[in-house]
Scaffold this motif. Structure first.
Motif, PDB file in Angstrom:
ATOM      1  N   GLN A  63       0.818  -1.204   0.000  1.00  0.00           N
ATOM      2  CA  GLN A  63       0.000   0.000   0.000  1.00  0.00           C
ATOM      3  C   GLN A  63       0.856   1.259   0.000  1.00  0.00           C
ATOM      4  O   GLN A  63       0.440   2.287  -0.510  1.00  0.00           O
ATOM      5  CB  GLN A  63      -0.918   0.013   1.221  1.00  0.00           C
ATOM      6  N   ARG A  64       2.031   1.191   0.547  1.00  0.00           N
ATOM      7  CA  ARG A  64       2.908   2.362   0.591  1.00  0.00           C
ATOM      8  C   ARG A  64       3.487   2.691  -0.775  1.00  0.00           C
ATOM      9  O   ARG A  64       3.876   3.820  -1.027  1.00  0.00           O
ATOM     10  CB  ARG A  64       4.050   2.128   1.570  1.00  0.00           C
ATOM     11  N   ARG A  65       3.575   1.696  -1.640  1.00  0.00           N
ATOM     12  CA  ARG A  65       4.160   1.922  -2.960  1.00  0.00           C
ATOM     13  C   ARG A  65       3.161   2.437  -3.979  1.00  0.00           C
ATOM     14  O   ARG A  65       3.537   2.869  -5.053  1.00  0.00           O
ATOM     15  CB  ARG A  65       4.790   0.627  -3.464  1.00  0.00           C
ATOM     16  N   VAL A  66       1.878   2.393  -3.657  1.00  0.00           N
ATOM     17  CA  VAL A  66       0.857   2.858  -4.591  1.00  0.00           C
ATOM     18  C   VAL A  66       0.901   4.378  -4.622  1.00  0.00           C
ATOM     19  O   VAL A  66       0.802   5.028  -3.579  1.00  0.00           O
ATOM     20  CB  VAL A  66      -0.545   2.370  -4.154  1.00  0.00           C
ATOM     21  N   PRO A  67       1.070   4.984  -5.812  1.00  0.00           N
ATOM     22  CA  PRO A  67       1.127   6.451  -5.871  1.00  0.00           C
ATOM     23  C   PRO A  67      -0.223   7.051  -5.495  1.00  0.00           C
ATOM     24  O   PRO A  67      -1.276   6.539  -5.861  1.00  0.00           O
ATOM     25  CB  PRO A  67       1.491   6.752  -7.316  1.00  0.00           C
ATOM     26  N   ARG A  68      -0.167   8.112  -4.750  1.00  0.00           N
ATOM     27  CA  ARG A  68      -1.388   8.800  -4.349  1.00  0.00           C
ATOM     28  C   ARG A  68      -1.790   9.790  -5.425  1.00  0.00           C
ATOM     29  O   ARG A  68      -0.963  10.479  -5.997  1.00  0.00           O
ATOM     30  CB  ARG A  68      -1.189   9.520  -3.032  1.00  0.00           C
ATOM     31  N   VAL A  69      -3.082   9.865  -5.667  1.00  0.00           N
ATOM     32  CA  VAL A  69      -3.610  10.768  -6.679  1.00  0.00           C
ATOM     33  C   VAL A  69      -4.307  11.909  -5.964  1.00  0.00           C
ATOM     34  O   VAL A  69      -5.171  11.692  -5.113  1.00  0.00           O
ATOM     35  CB  VAL A  69      -4.600  10.032  -7.608  1.00  0.00           C
ATOM     36  N   SER A  70      -3.937  13.118  -6.310  1.00  0.00           N
ATOM     37  CA  SER A  70      -4.577  14.277  -5.707  1.00  0.00           C
ATOM     38  C   SER A  70      -5.734  14.707  -6.591  1.00  0.00           C
ATOM     39  O   SER A  70      -5.579  14.956  -7.782  1.00  0.00           O
ATOM     40  CB  SER A  70      -3.565  15.409  -5.566  1.00  0.00           C
ATOM     41  N   SER A  71      -6.918  14.792  -6.019  1.00  0.00           N
ATOM     42  CA  SER A  71      -8.093  15.166  -6.793  1.00  0.00           C
ATOM     43  C   SER A  71      -8.268  16.673  -6.868  1.00  0.00           C
ATOM     44  O   SER A  71      -9.095  17.165  -7.609  1.00  0.00           O
ATOM     45  CB  SER A  71      -9.345  14.533  -6.183  1.00  0.00           C
TER      46      SER A  71
END
Length: 100
Positions: A63-71
């Motif tokens: 889960q830490r490696r999944v890039p976060r998407v800013s909406s």
């Protein structure tokens, strides 16, 4: 021994609930029963030790490696610029804060 201030009506209710003759005995009875229940719950949890096998393929860091998407930012907006280096601080070692 610690002194605890309890309203008279609550002390009478505690004495009736615990069937104790004094407010001190009622509070001691409730406290010891509460602690005994907490210890019993802890022992119940420990009874499960060794009964579950961990999935060897589970990667808890995935889960830490999944890039976060800013909406809140559109894709046409350029990324923010980094702040200029602070002239009052020595330069950081280039590998000191590198991400793995």
């Amino acid at each position: 021994m610690t002194t605890v201030q309890i309203p008279d009506d609550m002390a009478k209710e505690l004495m009736a609930f615990t069937r104790q003759q004094t407010p001190e005995a009622a509070v001691l009875k409730l406290a010891s029963d509460f602690l005994a229940e907490q210890y019993r719950k802890q022992r119940q949890v420990l009874d499960f030790e060794g009964q579950f096998d961990a999935d060897p393929t589970y990667d808890y860091k995935e889960q830490r490696r999944v890039p976060r998407v800013s909406s809140c930012r559109s894709s046409s907006t350029p990324p923010p610029k980094t702040a200029p280096p602070n002239p009052h601080l020595p330069p950081a070692h280039p590998d000191k804060f590198a991400r793995a």
